[in-house]
Scaffold this active site. Structure first.
Site, short mmCIF file in Angstrom:
data_model
loop_
_atom_site.label_atom_id
_atom_site.label_comp_id
_atom_site.label_asym_id
_atom_site.label_seq_id
_atom_site.Cartn_x
_atom_site.Cartn_y
_atom_site.Cartn_z
N ARG A 1 -0.11 -39.92 -8.88
CA ARG A 1 0.82 -39.03 -7.99
C ARG A 1 1.95 -39.89 -8.06
O ARG A 1 3.34 -39.59 -8.24
CB ARG A 1 0.55 -39.19 -6.58
CG ARG A 1 0.44 -40.54 -5.93
CD ARG A 1 0.09 -40.40 -4.44
NE ARG A 1 -0.48 -41.81 -4.11
CZ ARG A 1 -0.01 -42.11 -2.68
NH1 ARG A 1 0.77 -41.45 -1.89
NH2 ARG A 1 -0.47 -43.48 -2.43
N SER B 1 4.07 -38.45 0.22
CA SER B 1 2.71 -38.94 -0.11
C SER B 1 2.40 -38.13 -1.40
O SER B 1 1.74 -38.83 -2.32
CB SER B 1 1.58 -38.34 0.90
OG SER B 1 1.80 -39.31 2.07
N HIS C 1 -2.86 6.98 7.83
CA HIS C 1 -2.96 5.58 7.05
C HIS C 1 -3.08 5.61 5.63
O HIS C 1 -2.27 5.35 4.75
CB HIS C 1 -3.18 4.71 8.00
CG HIS C 1 -3.10 3.29 7.11
ND1 HIS C 1 -1.91 2.57 7.74
CD2 HIS C 1 -3.92 2.50 6.38
CE1 HIS C 1 -2.05 1.35 6.85
NE2 HIS C 1 -3.12 1.37 6.08
N ILE D 1 1.25 1.68 14.50
CA ILE D 1 -0.21 2.10 13.95
C ILE D 1 -0.67 1.20 13.09
O ILE D 1 -0.07 0.88 12.06
CB ILE D 1 -0.24 3.60 13.56
CG1 ILE D 1 -0.07 4.48 14.53
CG2 ILE D 1 -1.59 3.76 13.04
CD1 ILE D 1 -0.97 4.64 15.56
N GLU E 1 2.23 -24.55 3.87
CA GLU E 1 1.75 -24.43 2.67
C GLU E 1 1.56 -23.10 2.13
O GLU E 1 1.91 -22.66 1.00
CB GLU E 1 0.07 -25.01 2.62
CG GLU E 1 0.24 -26.50 3.03
CD GLU E 1 -0.08 -26.84 4.43
OE1 GLU E 1 -0.05 -28.01 4.80
OE2 GLU E 1 -0.12 -26.08 5.23
N HIS F 1 0.89 -1.32 0.15
CA HIS F 1 0.03 0.03 0.07
C HIS F 1 0.71 1.20 -0.06
O HIS F 1 0.28 2.11 -0.10
CB HIS F 1 -0.91 0.05 1.21
CG HIS F 1 -0.32 -0.21 2.43
ND1 HIS F 1 0.25 -1.47 2.94
CD2 HIS F 1 0.23 0.75 3.44
CE1 HIS F 1 0.72 -1.11 4.14
NE2 HIS F 1 0.75 0.19 4.35
#
Length: 729
Positions: free
Chosen positions: A423, A450, A332, A259, A477, A138
Site C-alpha cells: 500500500r 490507510s 409495470h 407504484i 463505498e 427497465h
C-alpha cells in the site's frame, strides 16, 4: 421596464424595486400577473394559468431577457409517439416494462426536445454535450424511442427487434452498444450515482480548463429515476455526496408514480422525499401533473437556474398512463397485450399504424433537438478554436485527456534490501503517476491515511476548489465506485478509489458495471489478508479474492513487492477498456530478488518464474502477494534437502489465463504435477492451477483477532509447514 411583444400578447417586466420585478401581460386589455416560479433573479421562470382557452404560457427570464415558451398539439403528439413506440416494441418482444414509458414520456420529451444540448450526428464524440442517464433502466423502450426520434443510429427495425438476440435494443440500456446511450443501467440506484460522477467530472474539468470568456466545459447532467432508485442505498449515498459537493449542474427527474413492482409504494416507502433531499442540500421542485408539459418545462428551467445545489424534480405521474389498468403495478413489467394497447391508443386518440412516426413529429425533433444540438456544437467548436489559439497548451491537454489513450509512465524501481507495505509502494506510484498524468485523480472511502491514496501537494476536490485532485468520497463505498463509473463514462480523466479489501463487498455491484462497460477505473484495495491482525475476522478478507477473480473483464492484481506494485500500476494506467483491482498489504514486504528485472514483463503475463529450480525440476510452488516471500523461503528449505522446486509468482490469474498455451506450458508444464499454491485467502479457484494432484496452503475459515504474524503462524503460513505440505505431495 422591458417589453416583449408576441402576436397579440404583450409581456412587460415591471420593476417594483431594484431587487424585485414581476411579469404581467395584457390580453384583450386585461392585466394578468405571472406566478413566480422561484423568485426573480438573473435567471428565473414564470408561468400563468390558461387564459381564454389558450394553452398555458411560460416566460423564462435569462439575464433579464424575456423568452416565450409554449407547447402545442404537435408536442402532445410527440409525447404520444414516444409512448406508442415503446408500447409497440414491448408488445413485439412480448417482454418489457411499459409502465414507465407511458407515464414518464412527457418529462422525457420536454427534456430532450426542448432543453438538452446533444447532437445525434456526432453522438458521444462531442465532449461538451449534456448527459442523460436512465437510472430506471427497465424503461429502456422509452429511451430507445427517444433515440430513434432524435436521429441517432437506431431505426424502427431496431425497435421492432427490442430484447432480441444481436439487436441494438437490449432489455436494459448498454453503453457502446446502442448509439446515444451514455451509461449501462438496470440495477436500480446506480444510475443516480453515475450521474453524480458525471457532474463531478464536469465540475472538475470546468475548474481546470475554463478561462474568462472560454467556458469550454459547461454542460448539464440529467438522470431519470423512479421510486425504486430512491429506495436503494447507493442513491442515498450518492445524493448525500452530491449535496455536499454543491453540484449545481446535476438534475434528477423523479418519476414519482407511487407504484412499485409489488404494489403501491405505501407498503414500503413512505418517507418525506422532499425533506430528505433538502436535508442533503438539494433543491426540490414538485410538478403536480406529470402530463403538464409547461409545468415540467418551468421546473427544468428553475433547476438550471439554481447553480449552488443539485436539483431533484419530483414529477407526479401515473404509471402506464392511458392503459386500462393505469396507476397499478399490473402495468409495470409486462406487455399490455393487443387489447390493452388498443385501449391505450384510443385514449391517446392515436390514429396511426404500429411503429409509425407522424411526419410532423419528425419535423418537430428536427426543429428542436437536432437544430439546437448542431448549433450548440458548432458554437462550441468555434469557441474551442479560439481557445486553442489563446491557450494552446491547455487545449492540447484537453484533447489528450478525452482521447482515452493508454498512459505510459516511468516509476522508480525498488532495490533489493528495502522493505515496505505494497500500500505504501502504491502511494509512491500514485504520486509519481499524478506528476506525469495530468488527468489522474481519485481518493478513498474515508480511509486515505490507510489506503495511502492522497496525492501530496494537490488540493482537495471541494466546492470552490473543483480543480482539486484528491476526492473525499466519505464512508460511501458503493457510491464511490458507482460515481467512479460516471466519472469514467464522462471522459477526460482517469480515476481511482480505495478502501479496505474486506469492504470490497460493499462496492462489487458497481465494479461489475465497470467491467461490463469496459471502464478503466482503478480500485486500490488494501489490508488484503489475515495480516490485518488485531481488528479480527470482520476486517480480514478470506473469500474476496476468489469472488473478484470470478468477475469477467476485471484485472485482479496482488503484487508481491514494490516492483510488482509498480508494474501493476503501469498496467492499470495503461488500460483503456478494463477496470483494475489492486490488492495490497498492510504489512511490510521485502523487495524480492529478481523482481526489479522480471516484474514488469512477468506481471503483464499474469505469472512468471521468479526463482528457477537449482536442479532437476521436482515441482512448482505458486504464490501471490505477501506469500511469495514464503514460497521463496520454502524453496530454499527444500533445496537444502535436495528437492528442487520452481517458484512462480502469479500476481494476476486472469491475465495469466489470457496468455498463449505455449507460455502457460512454459510456466506450469503439464508433466509437472507436484504443485503447491500458497495464498492467504480462500482455496476456491486454485485447483485450476495445482490440479488434482496438487495442494494448497490457503484459508477456508474465518480469521482471528491477534497480531498478524501470530495469526499467520496459527494458520500454518510458516516455512516448516509449507515444506512439509510440499513433501506430502
Amino acid at each position: 421596464m422591458a417589453t416583449v411583444s408576441t402576436g397579440s400578447l404583450i409581456f412587460i417586466v415591471k420593476k417594483n424595486s431594484p431587487m424585485m420585478s414581476k411579469l404581467v401581460f395584457f390580453w384583450q386589455n386585461r392585466e394578468k400577473e405571472f406566478r413566480d416560479f422561484g423568485g426573480f433573479s438573473e435567471k428565473s421562470v414564470y408561468f400563468c394559468d390558461t387564459i381564454d382557452n389558450r394553452k398555458r404560457l411560460i416566460l423564462v427570464v435569462i439575464n433579464r431577457e424575456v423568452l416565450l415558451m409554449t407547447f402545442d398539439a404537435i408536442d402532445q403528439l410527440a409525447v404520444n409517439t414516444v409512448r406508442t413506440l415503446s408500447m409497440d416494441a414491448i408488445q413485439a418482444a412480448n417482454s418489457g416494462h411499459p409502465g414507465l414509458p407511458m407515464g414518464a414520456a412527457p418529462m422525457a420529451y420536454v427534456l430532450w426536445n426542448h432543453f438538452m444540448n446533444i447532437n445525434p450526428k456526432t453522438s458521444r464524440n462531442w465532449s461538451n454535450r449534456d448527459r442523460f442517464i436512465l437510472s430506471a433502466g427497465h424503461g429502456s423502450a422509452m429511451l430507445y424511442s427517444l433515440l430513434h426520434l432524435a436521429g441517432y443510429d437506431l431505426s424502427v427495425e431496431d425497435l421492432k427487434n427490442f430484447r432480441q438476440w444481436g439487436s441494438k435494443t437490449p432489455g436494459h440500456p448498454e453503453v457502446n452498444h446502442t448509439d446515444g446511450v451514455e451509461a449501462t443501467t438496470g440495477p436500480l440506484g446506480q444510475g443516480i450515482a453515475n450521474a453524480v460522477g458525471m457532474a463531478m467530472a464536469e465540475a472538475h474539468l470546468a475548474a481546470k480548463f475554463n478561462k474568462p470568456g472560454f467556458d469550454i466545459v459547461d454542460h448539464y447532467t440529467f438522470a431519470l429515476n423512479g421510486d425504486g432508485d430512491l429506495m436503494e442505498g447507493v442513491s442515498q449515498e450518492a445524493a448525500s455526496m452530491a449535496g455536499h459537493l454543491k453540484l449545481g449542474k446535476l438534475v434528477l427527474l423523479y418519476d414519482s408514480n407511487d407504484i412499485s413492482l409489488d404494489g403501491p409504494t405505501s407498503m414500503a416507502f413512505t418517507e418525506d422525499v422532499k425533506g430528505r433531499f433538502e436535508a442533503y442540500g438539494w433543491q426540490h421542485i414538485l410538478v403536480k401533473d406529470g402530463n403538464d408539459l409547461e409545468e415540467i418545462a418551468a421546473a427544468i428551467e428553475a433547476a438550471k437556474a439554481e447553480t449552488e445545489k443539485p436539483t431533484i424534480i419530483e414529477v407526479k405521474t401515473i404509471i402506464g398512463f392511458g392503459a386500462e389498468k393505469q396507476g397499478t403495478s399490473a402495468v409495470h413489467g409486462a406487455p399490455l397485450g393487443a387489447e390493452g394497447i388498443a385501449f391505450a391508443k384510443k385514449a391517446y386518440q392515436w390514429t396511426h399504424q404500429d411503429f409509425e412516426v407522424p411526419a410532423e413529429v419528425t419535423e418537430r425533433f428536427a426543429q428542436g433537438l437536432q437544430a439546437r444540438g448542431e448549433k450548440a456544437e458548432q458554437a462550441w467548436n468555434d469557441l474551442f478554436a479560439a481557445y486553442q489559439a489563446e491557450y494552446p497548451e491547455l487545449a492540447a491537454e484537453y484533447q489528450k485527456a478525452f482521447a482515452n489513450e493508454a498512459a505510459q509512465v516511468e516509476l522508480e524501481a525498488h532495490e533489493l534490501g528495502s522493505s515496505m507495505a505494497s500500500r505504501v509502494s502504491s502511494q509512491q506510484a500514485i504520486q509519481q503517476i499524478s506528476e506525469q498524468v495530468a488527468s489522474f485523480w481519485g481518493g478513498s472511502a474515508d480511509l486515505s491515511a490507510s489506503n495511502n491514496t492522497m496525492v501530496k501537494a494537490e488540493t482537495d476536490f471541494q466546492p470552490g476548489h473543483y480543480e482539486g485532485r484528491n476526492i473525499w468520497f466519505g464512508v460511501r463505498e458503493f457510491a464511490m465506485a458507482a460515481a467512479m463509473n460516471g466519472i469514467a463514462l464522462h471522459g477526460g480523466t482517469r480515476v481511482y478509489g480505495g478502501t479496505f479489501f474486506v469492504f470490497s463487498n460493499y462496492l462489487l455491484p458497481a465494479v461489475r458495471m465497470a467491467a461490463l462497460q469496459n471502464l478503466p477505473t482503478v480500485y486500490v484495495m488494501t489490508h488484503d489478508s489475515i495480516a490485518v491482525g488485531e481488528d479480527g475476522p470482520t476486517h480480514e478478507p478470506i473469500e474476496q479474492l476468489a469472488s473478484v477473480r470470478s468477475m469477467p473483464n476485471l484485472n485482479v492484481i496482488r503484487p508481491a513487492d514494490g516492483n510488482e506494485t509498480n508494474a501493476a500500476w503501469k498496467r492499470a494506467i495503461a488500460e483503456t477498456d478494463r477496470p483494475t483491482m489492486l490488492v495490497l498489504t498492510r504489512q511490510n514486504l521485502p523487495v524480492l530478488e529478481g523482481t526489479k528485472e522480471l516484474a514488469e514483463d512477468g506481471l503483464n503475463k499474469g505469472a512468471y518464474i521468479l526463482s528457477e529450480a537449482k536442479g532437476d525440476l521436482d515441482g512448482i510452488i505458486i504464490a501471490t502477494g505477501s506469500e511469495v516471500k514464503l514460497a521463496m523461503d520454502t524453496q530454499e528449505a527444500l533445496e537444502a534437502e535436495g528437492i528442487h522446486v520452481r517458484v512462480v509468482s502469479m500476481p494476476s490469474q486472469n491475465i495469466f489465463d489470457e496468455q498463449s498455451a505455449e507460455y502457460k506450458e512454459s510456466i506450469l508444464p503439464a508433466a509437472v504435477t507436484k504443485r503447491l499454491a500458497i495464498e492467504a485467502g480462500s482455496s476456491f479457484g486454485w485447483a485450476k492451477y495445482v490440479g488434482l494432484a496438487g495442494k494448497t496452503l490457503t484459508i477456508d475459515t474465518w480469521g482471528a483477532s491477534a497480531p498478524g504474524n501470530r495469526i499467520f503462524e496459527e494458520y500454518g503460513f510458516t516455512v516448516a509447514n509449507a515444506t512439509e505440505l510440499y513433501k506430502s505431495l
